[in-house]
Design a protein around this motif. Structure first.
Motif, PDB file in Angstrom:
ATOM      1  N   ARG A 232       4.318   0.304  22.659  1.00 28.97           N
ATOM      2  CA  ARG A 232       4.698   0.149  21.253  1.00 28.97           C
ATOM      3  C   ARG A 232       3.406  -0.036  20.486  1.00 28.97           C
ATOM      4  NH1 ARG A 232       5.700  -4.724  17.987  1.00 28.97           N
ATOM      5  NH2 ARG A 232       6.975  -4.149  16.203  1.00 28.97           N
TER       6      ARG A 232
ATOM      7  N   TRP B  31      -4.922   4.649  -1.911  1.00 29.27           N
ATOM      8  CA  TRP B  31      -5.099   3.797  -0.752  1.00 29.27           C
ATOM      9  C   TRP B  31      -5.438   4.591   0.501  1.00 29.27           C
ATOM     10  CZ3 TRP B  31      -2.468   3.080   3.910  1.00 29.27           C
ATOM     11  CH2 TRP B  31      -2.895   1.962   4.636  1.00 29.27           C
TER      12      TRP B  31
ATOM     13  N   ASN C 183     -11.376   4.187   8.456  1.00 31.50           N
ATOM     14  CA  ASN C 183     -11.341   4.018   9.912  1.00 31.50           C
ATOM     15  C   ASN C 183     -10.699   5.242  10.529  1.00 31.50           C
ATOM     16  OD1 ASN C 183     -12.190   1.307   9.412  1.00 31.50           O
ATOM     17  ND2 ASN C 183     -10.071   0.795   9.005  1.00 31.50           N
TER      18      ASN C 183
ATOM     19  N   LYS D 205      -1.941  -4.964  24.954  1.00 32.27           N
ATOM     20  CA  LYS D 205      -3.139  -4.162  24.694  1.00 32.27           C
ATOM     21  C   LYS D 205      -3.927  -3.964  25.973  1.00 32.27           C
ATOM     22  CE  LYS D 205      -5.971  -5.479  21.284  1.00 32.27           C
ATOM     23  NZ  LYS D 205      -6.427  -6.328  20.163  1.00 32.27           N
TER      24      LYS D 205
ATOM     25  N   TRP E   6      -0.663   1.516  13.605  1.00 30.14           N
ATOM     26  CA  TRP E   6      -1.985   1.856  13.089  1.00 30.14           C
ATOM     27  C   TRP E   6      -2.659   0.643  12.461  1.00 30.14           C
ATOM     28  CZ3 TRP E   6      -2.172   0.847   7.931  1.00 30.14           C
ATOM     29  CH2 TRP E   6      -0.933   0.787   7.265  1.00 30.14           C
ATOM     30  N   GLY E   7      -1.951  -0.481  12.393  1.00 28.68           N
ATOM     31  CA  GLY E   7      -2.518  -1.691  11.814  1.00 28.68           C
ATOM     32  C   GLY E   7      -3.122  -2.578  12.888  1.00 28.68           C
ATOM     33  N   SER E   8      -3.501  -3.774  12.488  1.00 28.05           N
ATOM     34  CA  SER E   8      -4.071  -4.760  13.416  1.00 28.05           C
ATOM     35  C   SER E   8      -5.253  -4.214  14.184  1.00 28.05           C
ATOM     36  CB  SER E   8      -3.032  -5.201  14.454  1.00 28.05           C
ATOM     37  OG  SER E   8      -1.984  -5.858  13.836  1.00 28.05           O
ATOM     38  N   SER E   9      -5.930  -3.208  13.644  1.00 30.66           N
ATOM     39  CA  SER E   9      -7.079  -2.628  14.336  1.00 30.66           C
ATOM     40  C   SER E   9      -6.730  -2.154  15.736  1.00 30.66           C
ATOM     41  CB  SER E   9      -8.219  -3.646  14.468  1.00 30.66           C
ATOM     42  OG  SER E   9      -8.625  -4.087  13.223  1.00 30.66           O
TER      43      SER E   9
ATOM     44  N   THR F 119       5.176   1.685   9.943  1.00 28.82           N
ATOM     45  CA  THR F 119       4.138   0.873  10.558  1.00 28.82           C
ATOM     46  C   THR F 119       4.066   1.025  12.067  1.00 28.82           C
ATOM     47  OG1 THR F 119       4.637  -0.737   8.846  1.00 28.82           O
ATOM     48  CG2 THR F 119       3.176  -1.440  10.583  1.00 28.82           C
ATOM     49  N   TRP F 120       5.212   1.117  12.714  1.00 28.74           N
ATOM     50  CA  TRP F 120       5.235   1.089  14.181  1.00 28.74           C
ATOM     51  C   TRP F 120       5.741   2.387  14.785  1.00 28.74           C
ATOM     52  CZ3 TRP F 120       2.706  -2.621  16.541  1.00 28.74           C
ATOM     53  CH2 TRP F 120       2.556  -3.848  15.905  1.00 28.74           C
TER      54      TRP F 120
ATOM     55  N   ARG G  91      -8.836   4.400   1.447  1.00 29.40           N
ATOM     56  CA  ARG G  91      -9.198   3.203   2.184  1.00 29.40           C
ATOM     57  C   ARG G  91      -8.804   3.343   3.640  1.00 29.40           C
ATOM     58  NH1 ARG G  91     -10.769  -0.881  -0.778  1.00 29.40           N
ATOM     59  NH2 ARG G  91     -10.263  -2.411   0.815  1.00 29.40           N
ATOM     60  N   ASN G  92      -7.643   3.896   3.885  1.00 29.42           N
ATOM     61  CA  ASN G  92      -7.195   4.067   5.258  1.00 29.42           C
ATOM     62  C   ASN G  92      -8.139   4.983   6.017  1.00 29.42           C
ATOM     63  OD1 ASN G  92      -5.586   5.369   7.522  1.00 29.42           O
ATOM     64  ND2 ASN G  92      -4.138   3.832   6.849  1.00 29.42           N
TER      65      ASN G  92
ATOM     66  N   ASN H 105       0.781  -1.227   0.000  1.00 25.79           N
ATOM     67  CA  ASN H 105       0.000   0.000   0.000  1.00 25.79           C
ATOM     68  C   ASN H 105       0.816   1.280   0.000  1.00 25.79           C
ATOM     69  OD1 ASN H 105      -2.299  -1.662   0.119  1.00 25.79           O
ATOM     70  ND2 ASN H 105      -1.906  -1.952   2.290  1.00 25.79           N
TER      71      ASN H 105
ATOM     72  N   THR I 296      -9.548  -0.852  18.607  1.00 22.73           N
ATOM     73  CA  THR I 296      -9.904  -1.631  19.781  1.00 22.73           C
ATOM     74  C   THR I 296      -9.405  -0.970  21.056  1.00 22.73           C
ATOM     75  OG1 THR I 296      -7.987  -2.974  19.212  1.00 22.73           O
ATOM     76  CG2 THR I 296     -10.129  -3.915  18.772  1.00 22.73           C
TER      77      THR I 296
ATOM     78  N   GLU J 275      -1.972  -9.177  22.748  1.00 20.95           N
ATOM     79  CA  GLU J 275      -3.215  -9.136  23.539  1.00 20.95           C
ATOM     80  C   GLU J 275      -2.957  -8.606  24.936  1.00 20.95           C
ATOM     81  OE1 GLU J 275      -5.263 -10.007  20.518  1.00 20.95           O
ATOM     82  OE2 GLU J 275      -6.265  -9.839  22.442  1.00 20.95           O
TER      83      GLU J 275
END
Lengths: 501, 292
Positions: free
Chosen positions: A283, A406, A413, A271, A286-289, A166-167, A409-410, A161, A293, A268
């Motif tokens: 850490r 893209w 959310n 989180k 923006w991915g993995s929802s 990412t992090w 699409r981002n 994309n 959540t 998990e």
């Protein structure tokens, strides 16, 4: 009565045959019955039904509205199949070994390398030259490097994309405000901030699910997996910053500034700690929802919750760096058993025709998306009607424009889009590309990358948690070399010499 | 006069109770936790606030998990698979067990040996896969039924039960001119309801729970049985970001409470059916038999 038992038997047999007829059935029979041999010079009047296989995802691809969209746009009917979520590599190997029929497959890079080795897929140079003008137009040459082995193109690369960070690290701005602290920008500032948080509150200062924390590693000149210097590539484990990073992390861990559960932490549990308000920094990506959540939960559990993303930290030399992901996550290949390779290339080509691709990806302007101030925004809910899962149906993307499309699409959310935008703003100042992003998979890579990665992670955790002393580092590096690291480095350097820059 | 034996008996009973209570809790507590998660608000689940009771009770997750096409389709597939599979398996098991229960069957020992041999030795996964593929069963419901259609274990249970039936009944029927067919279906079977129910239950649970064969042979998402659907949903959610081929994959993962709700939804049918079938074990055995 004898009749009763016979009747019962007859019923069962009828039921059985009805079900056999109604269930999946052997699609190959249907396929071979259709259009004439595709190798004939004239184009078949009826487009053949294509059989497609790709990785697992959480929806039924044959029933998804995106399937209808693809059919409408290309004119091809497709029978979609998915690999299992677990042990996908084994299942793929089983299918190939037993001669299963597929026309087109979307596979991961390791799977791609395996298929090339097994000689199970077609080289596509001629087909693309003859029937794939749009494929060549849409995909930059350097991206094709990934699927070119020995001068032959074995697959169409799906670039992902865009070039994205990412992090990052999420920070409880409300905690900083409450303690009168500023957002840390250097390693030393981070240390003092964490120490203050530990002393003045009962929060866990920093929580992470991974021993390699990008924002912190940045201060030690660590970001990508491979580094170039004087025309040579070397791994992250050989960088001078690595033992320093581990030492710093071990110090943080010992003083309780990093979650003591780090060695066993999974996403998990990390989180949970942040979401319940028990942690000050985490850490985060923006991915993995994650934003969707976690953020609503923290908001509910913590009054006055405010967050900000911490920029990658600067080291002693005042520089910071963070990995910008780019690269190919998926490759479209044509197995040798396919009867319609020309149709498959035409199918791929049609989807990559620039305007068609835009339509498939984000729809029509004013209907599914709007273009404002040079940016693309989704019009909800129309945008999600057919295009929620469209990414799975694509073989590749228009590498020049997709990063912009893209973003629409981002933006579906808003929570993750907010985190996404904040994280990307460091791209200009600290972003770094891995020089190996577009390398094709090589034999040493397939054999060693994953195991060496796991080995590294284990060692990081041991040193950070105090089970091993940093003085063992040199010994570890030589064991890394012997476990395949030396071979891998040699292969990477060979690929580096041959790569199109 | 309280003897030492009484005290030991109490102790033994007490320990037994304690042990079984512990085992019972060990199986019950995780289940209660998942049930609570499925009924709790997503915020509470992510914050780790849910232990044994729902926090922020809501039924939406359940509705979402159950009233969706994929779940219902997989449910239907599992129902068909279990119903059809159990029916055929029980029928074939009975048809195989009956002759084997007759001592005068020629070659009886050989047949039994062959059945038992197959129970112990297995050709391996690859030959199984090739066989299913060559028979053209790939991606059909028959690949889930035919490969394991008779379990030797069940076969032996039924056979033993038939052997225990008094010979007199069948001899009486034979004298009256009944064929073997009639004897099996009209005399032996009605007397065998407990064992048929037992074996049917074993098969039914086996078919309902099966996912491994489906994982190997089914690639069409419309044919996935319920357990496979659940298995994939959970495995999907456990993938790390690095393992995914596209970050969009990570944006559509089912939430924790969705997964818990699906787990409960998949378990409930069996929970409901099981006690009802159990009564067949308790029901009396042979009613009216050989007199004199």
């Amino acid at each position: 009565m004898k009749r009763k038992s016979l009747l019962l038997l007859a019923c069962i047999l009828m039921l059985a045959s009805v079900l056999a007829a109604c269930s999946g059935g052997n699609k190959d029979a249907a396929n071979s019955g259709k259009a004439p041999d595709a190798k004939a010079t004239a184009t078949p009047a009826v487009k053949p039904e294509l059989k497609f296989l790709a990785a697992n995802a959480g929806f039924d691809p044959n029933k998804d509205p995106a399937a209808a969209l693809i059919e409408e746009v290309t004119g091809y009917k497709v029978n979609y199949n998915m690999l299992p979520a677990d042990k996908a590599d084994e299942k793929l190997n089983l299918e190939m070994a037993s001669g299963a029929y597929y026309d087109l497959m979307g596979v991961t890079k390791p799977q791609f390398a395996g298929l090339v080795n097994q000689n199970a897929i077609l080289p596509l140079n001629d087909l693309i030259d003859k029937f794939g003008p749009n494929i060549k137009k849409a995909i930059e040459t350097k991206v094709f490097n990934v699927t070119t082995i020995g001068g032959k193109i074995y697959g169409v690369p799906y670039m992902g994309n865009g070039e994205l960070i990412t992090w990052g690290t999420i920070v409880r701005q409300d905690v900083l405000d409450q303690l009168g602290l500023k957002m840390p920008t250097t390693l030393d500032e981070l240390y003092t901030t964490l120490k203050t948080i530990k002393e003045k509150t009962d929060l866990i200062p920093f929580v992470s699910d991974n021993a390699f924390i990008e924002s912190i590693a940045s201060g030690f000149g660590l970001s990508t997996q491979w580094y170039e210097s004087n025309g040579q590539l070397s791994s992250i484990i050989k960088q001078p910053g690595m033992p320093q990073y581990l030492e710093f992390m071990a110090k943080l861990y010992k003083e309780g500034l990093i979650d003591k559960d780090l060695p066993v932490s999974k996403l998990e549990t990390a989180k949970e700690k942040f979401a319940s308000g028990k942690a000050a920094m985490m850490r985060f990506g923006w991915g993995s929802s994650l934003p969707e959540t976690v953020l609503p939960a923290v908001e509910k559990n913590v009054p006055n919750f405010k967050y900000k993303m911490m920029s990658p930290l600067k080291g002693a030399n005042g520089k910071s760096e963070i990995l910008v992901d780019r690269g190919v996550g998926r490759v479209a290949v044509i197995p040798k058993v396919s009867k319609y390779p020309e149709d498959v290339i035409k199918f791929i080509d049609k989807k990559l025709e620039l305007d068609t691709f835009k339509y498939i990806g984000i729809g029509k302007e004013g209907v599914e998306y709007k273009f404002e101030n040079g940016q693309y925004y989704p019009i909800l809910p129309k945008f999600n009607e057919q295009r929620t899962n469209i990414w799975w149906y694509l073989d590749a993307v228009d590498t020049k424009n997709w990063p912009d499309y893209w973003l629409a699409r981002n933006r579906k959310n808003p929570l993750s889009n907010a985190v996404f935008t904040e994280i990307q703003k460091d791209k200009a100042t600290a972003g770094k590309f891995d020089p190996t992003s577009y390398f094709p998979p090589g034999p040493a890579g397939i054999k060693y990358v994953q195991s060496l990665d796991a080995m590294n992670k284990e060692y990081y955790i041991k040193v950070i948690a105090g089970a091993e002393n940093i003085s063992s580092f040199d010994k570890y590096v030589s064991s890394w070399d012997n476990a395949g690291g030396k071979e891998l480095t040699a292969e990477m350097n060979e690929l580096y010499r041959n790569a199109t820059k | 006069m309280k003897s030492g034996i009484d005290y030991k008996q109490y102790l033994f009973n007490g320990l037994n109770y304690a042990l079984f209570i512990v085992f019972g809790l060990a199986t019950l507590v995780p289940f209660l936790h998942i049930l609570a998660e499925s009924l709790s608000s997503q915020v509470a689940v992510v914050s780790g606030k849910v232990s044994l009771l729902p926090v922020g009770l809501q039924w939406d997750t359940f509705k979402l998990a159950v009233i969706n096409n994929r779940f219902l389709n997989s449910f239907k597939i599992s129902l068909v698979l279990t119903g059809l599979g159990t029916l055929i398996s029980v029928l074939l098991t009975v048809l195989a067990a009956y002759p084997l229960s007759k001592p005068h069957l020629k070659g009886r020992k050989l047949f039994l040996l062959l059945y038992i041999f197959v129970m112990v030795f297995h050709g391996g996964m690859i030959p199984d896969y090739l066989l299913v593929k060559e028979l053209g069963l790939m991606n059909t419901i028959w690949s889930l039924i035919l490969p394991g259609i008779i379990w030797t274990f069940n076969l032996l249970i039924v056979k033993n039960y038939f052997e225990e039936l008094p010979e007199g009944i069948e001899e009486a029927a034979k004298i009256d001119g009944a064929s073997y067919n009639r004897m099996l279906f009209q005399i032996v079977l009605p007397l065998s309801t407990p064992v048929i129910a037992t074996v049917a239950l074993f098969y039914a649970v086996g078919y309902w729970e099966s996912y491994f064969n489906a994982m190997l042979y089914i690639s069409s998402p419309g044919l996935k049985p319920l357990q496979l659907y659940l298995y994939e949903m959970i495995t999907q959610a456990q993938k790390t970001l690095e393992e995914m081929t596209n970050v969009e994959e990570s944006m559509n993962i089912s939430t924790d409470s969705m997964r818990s709700a699906s787990v409960i939804a998949v378990t409930i049918p069996m929970l409901i059916v099981y006690p009802y079938l159990q009564k067949y074990f308790v029901k009396g055995i042979i009613v009216g038999s050989v007199k004199g």
